[in-house]
Enzyme design. Structure first.
Site, PDB file in Angstrom:
ATOM      1  N   HIS A   1       0.861  -1.188   0.000  1.00 28.26           N
ATOM      2  CA  HIS A   1       0.000   0.000   0.000  1.00 28.26           C
ATOM      3  C   HIS A   1       0.899   1.240   0.000  1.00 28.26           C
ATOM      4  CE1 HIS A   1      -2.880   2.994   1.274  1.00 28.26           C
ATOM      5  NE2 HIS A   1      -3.837   2.147   0.954  1.00 28.26           N
TER       6      HIS A   1
ATOM      7  N   GLU B   1      -3.713   2.403  -7.014  1.00 30.28           N
ATOM      8  CA  GLU B   1      -4.049   3.353  -5.953  1.00 30.28           C
ATOM      9  C   GLU B   1      -3.222   4.623  -6.127  1.00 30.28           C
ATOM     10  OE1 GLU B   1      -6.289   1.666  -2.462  1.00 30.28           O
ATOM     11  OE2 GLU B   1      -4.303   2.355  -1.940  1.00 30.28           O
TER      12      GLU B   1
HETATM   13  P1  PGA Z   1      -9.676   6.003   0.629  1.00 28.63           P
HETATM   14  O1  PGA Z   1      -8.412   5.030   0.766  1.00 28.63           O
HETATM   15  O2  PGA Z   1     -10.858   5.179   0.291  1.00 28.63           O
HETATM   16  O3  PGA Z   1      -9.755   6.680   1.940  1.00 28.63           O
HETATM   17  O4  PGA Z   1      -9.313   6.970  -0.470  1.00 28.63           O
HETATM   18  C1  PGA Z   1      -8.234   3.949  -0.099  1.00 28.63           C
HETATM   19  C2  PGA Z   1      -7.026   3.169   0.344  1.00 28.63           C
HETATM   20  O5  PGA Z   1      -5.984   3.778   0.606  1.00 28.63           O
HETATM   21  O6  PGA Z   1      -7.102   1.931   0.504  1.00 28.63           O
END
Ligand code: PGA
Length: 241
Positions: free
Chosen positions: A106, A163
């Site tokens: 992540h 992401e």
């Molecule tokens: P968010 O985060 O939905 O708060 O944008 C997504 C993530 O980082 O998994």
């Protein structure tokens, strides 16, 4: 793959709050069109594992009578096996709790814990050895170095999630055309794999994301309130937003 909607609690919720969340979400009758998964903090995984294991399946449909099928995910795993690694939670400990998925790489792990593509690859190996599916999170910059650190046999058994760090934690997702461009790039490395997206997904924008042919979404901010998480799932199922 059934569309996967994964709630990532990050470092939120006390045990009592996490328990309440699960009670509310698991009481909701979702359609089988989506798979719902939840990634609480490591210290709450056992609580979730116990609660999910004790749901009574309907004899005929083999689905739970009182709740949807919710799978359990972890937010991270040790890159090391069982052994003297103080503070680390290893993959065998996760599989013991029926964990199905584990997030790896992540952007917050890469940024605040300085994880490198080879650290991520080591975690992927640990997970695959015990049969947990890694969900590898990638920003645009991570794609080339991360795939270079994963050989074909590892790649083939992972899920990938785009992401963009700049779109995390807000209320508007990245533009669908940008998501498409980057998920196509990820597909060039992993052609047969549905790619997920995470970044400000909520009940307002999830229906638009549906059109992109994604394999699923990661939802963090909009999952913390169980009612908003349910609304997000419903918006996906009914195509509203
Ligand atoms: P968010 O985060 O939905 O708060 O944008 C997504 C993530 O980082 O998994």
């Amino acid at each position: 793959m059934t569309f996967l909607i994964l709630a990532n609690f990050k470092s939120h919720k006390l045990a009592s709050e996490a328990k309440k969340w699960l009670e509310i979400v698991s009481a909701h009758p979702f359609l089988s069109e989506v798979e719902v998964s939840v990634a609480p903090s490591h210290i709450h995984l056992e609580l979730f594992s116990d609660k999910l294991a004790h749901r009574q399946p309907d004899v005929q449909t083999r689905r739970s009578t009182d709740s949807p099928d919710i799978s359990l995910a972890a937010q991270d795993v040790s890159p090391f096996p069982v052994g003297s690694y103080t503070g680390a939670v290893n993959a065998s400990q996760l599989v013991d709790l029926d964990i199905k998925y584990c997030l790896v790489g992540h952007s917050e792990r890469r940024r605040y814990f300085h994880e490198t593509p080879s650290d991520v690859a080591a975690k992927v190996r640990q997970l695959l050895d015990v049969g947990i599916t890694p969900i590898i999170c990638l920003s645009t910059e991570d794609i080339t170095p991360q795939f270079a650190a994963l050989d074909d046999s590892l790649r083939a058994r992972c899920l990938f999630c785009y992401e963009p760090p700049g779109d995390i934690g807000g209320t508007e997702s990245a533009a669908p055309e940008d998501i498409k461009k980057v998920t196509d790039r990820i597909h060039s490395y992993a052609p047969t794999h549905p790619v997920m997206y995470g970044g400000s997904v909520n009940e307002q924008n999830v229906a638009a994301l549906r059109l992109l042919g994604l394999g699923g979404v990661l939802v963090a901010t909009a999952c913390l309130d169980p009612k908003q998480f349910i609304a997000t799932i419903e918006a996906y199922i009914h195509g509203k937003g």
